[in-house]
Motif scaffolding. Structure first.
Motif, short mmCIF file in Angstrom:
data_model
loop_
_atom_site.label_atom_id
_atom_site.label_comp_id
_atom_site.label_asym_id
_atom_site.label_seq_id
_atom_site.Cartn_x
_atom_site.Cartn_y
_atom_site.Cartn_z
N PHE A 166 53.70 41.57 27.97
CA PHE A 166 53.97 42.99 27.72
C PHE A 166 55.33 43.38 28.28
O PHE A 166 56.15 44.00 27.60
N PHE A 167 55.60 43.00 29.53
CA PHE A 167 56.86 43.43 30.15
C PHE A 167 58.07 42.70 29.59
O PHE A 167 59.17 43.25 29.58
N LEU A 168 57.89 41.48 29.09
CA LEU A 168 59.01 40.79 28.43
C LEU A 168 59.42 41.53 27.16
O LEU A 168 60.60 41.77 26.92
N VAL A 169 58.43 41.88 26.35
CA VAL A 169 58.73 42.59 25.11
C VAL A 169 59.19 44.01 25.41
O VAL A 169 60.16 44.50 24.80
N PHE A 170 58.57 44.68 26.37
CA PHE A 170 58.95 46.04 26.73
C PHE A 170 60.37 46.08 27.28
O PHE A 170 61.11 47.04 27.05
N GLY A 171 60.77 45.02 28.00
CA GLY A 171 62.13 44.97 28.56
C GLY A 171 63.19 44.90 27.48
O GLY A 171 64.30 45.42 27.66
N PHE A 172 62.88 44.30 26.34
CA PHE A 172 63.87 44.20 25.26
C PHE A 172 63.81 45.37 24.29
O PHE A 172 64.83 45.85 23.83
N ILE A 173 62.61 45.85 24.00
CA ILE A 173 62.46 46.85 22.95
C ILE A 173 62.30 48.26 23.51
O ILE A 173 62.62 49.23 22.84
N LYS A 174 61.83 48.42 24.71
CA LYS A 174 61.65 49.72 25.37
C LYS A 174 60.63 50.62 24.68
O LYS A 174 60.70 51.83 24.78
N ASN A 175 59.68 50.02 23.96
CA ASN A 175 58.63 50.78 23.32
C ASN A 175 57.30 50.17 23.75
O ASN A 175 56.99 49.04 23.39
N PRO A 176 56.48 50.92 24.50
CA PRO A 176 55.23 50.34 25.00
C PRO A 176 54.24 49.98 23.90
O PRO A 176 53.45 49.06 24.06
N LEU A 177 54.29 50.67 22.77
CA LEU A 177 53.36 50.34 21.69
C LEU A 177 53.65 48.96 21.10
O LEU A 177 52.73 48.25 20.67
N VAL A 178 54.90 48.57 21.07
CA VAL A 178 55.27 47.27 20.51
C VAL A 178 54.83 46.15 21.46
O VAL A 178 54.55 45.04 21.03
N GLY A 179 54.72 46.45 22.76
CA GLY A 179 54.32 45.44 23.73
C GLY A 179 52.83 45.16 23.77
O GLY A 179 52.40 44.20 24.42
N VAL A 180 52.02 45.93 23.06
CA VAL A 180 50.57 45.75 23.09
C VAL A 180 50.15 44.46 22.41
O VAL A 180 49.33 43.70 22.94
N LEU A 181 50.70 44.17 21.24
CA LEU A 181 50.32 42.94 20.53
C LEU A 181 50.71 41.69 21.32
O LEU A 181 49.87 40.80 21.48
N PRO A 182 51.94 41.58 21.84
CA PRO A 182 52.24 40.41 22.67
C PRO A 182 51.35 40.32 23.92
O PRO A 182 51.00 39.22 24.35
N ALA A 183 51.00 41.46 24.49
CA ALA A 183 50.10 41.44 25.66
C ALA A 183 48.73 40.89 25.26
O ALA A 183 48.12 40.11 26.00
#
Length: 189
Positions: free
Chosen positions: A26-43
């Motif tokens: 989640f934090f890897l994707v959130f660090g690049f995209i800055k959108n918490p909704l996008v980080g849900v699927l990778p999490a």
């Protein structure tokens, strides 16, 4: 599944590892995209990575165990024919083999030496491995110990059955390899 994969983690440690992997993804994707909704699927994917690893390790160990079973049964049968007791024959066969079968049957002997009845130790082995071939072997051994008969002949027949089953599974895997590869390529495309 952890025991069958021969991974010595407590269920709570496994759950913590899964949550940790989900957080990392989640934090890897959130660090690049800055959108918490996008980080849900990778999490979500990260949460299941330890489970996929455990399933792969369990399947690999089960295949190794199945490959070793016929040879183990032959050694066990020959040791019984030589006049050894069942426990001595299991110890002899276990010492001749390598892991994972060596570890499994040494655990049976350790449990038995600590006072657990051999039937219970063998039943625990069948539960621990979750393998239908081992379950068949354990059932045959328990029946033979209760009823009597020539265990070495029974073990030889089971070894032949397992060899044929492994051979048949290999042929099926070979014949279906092209279809499986096509499915993977189409899935990737």
């Amino acid at each position: 599944q952890l025991i069958q994969a021969h991974i010595f983690l407590k269920p709570s440690e496994y759950l913590l590892l899964s949550i940790l992997m989900a957080g990392i993804f989640f934090f890897l994707v959130f660090g690049f995209i800055k959108n918490p909704l996008v980080g849900v699927l990778p999490a979500f994917i990260g949460f299941f990575i330890p489970k996929l690893y455990i399933m792969a390790a369990r399947d690999k160990r089960a295949r190794q165990l199945n490959k070793q079973l016929p040879e183990f049964l032959n050694i066990l049968s020959n040791a019984l024919r030589a006049g050894l007791s069942f426990s001595q024959a299991v110890a002899t066969a276990g010492n001749e083999m390598i892991d994972p079968i060596k570890w499994e049957f040494q655990k049976v002997l350790r449990d038995n030496s600590l006072g657990r009845p051999m039937e219970d130790s063998l039943t625990e082995l069948a539960k621990r491995t979750g393998d239908e071939d081992i379950e068949m072997i354990v059932t045959a051994i328990i029946i033979q110990r209760q009823v009597g008969g020539n265990l070495s002949e029974v073990l030889d027949m089971i070894a032949n059955t397992i060899r044929e089953r492994v051979k048949l599974k290999g042929e099926v895997r070979t014949l279906s390899a092209q279809s499986r590869m096509s499915a993977v390529i189409i899935g990737v495309l």
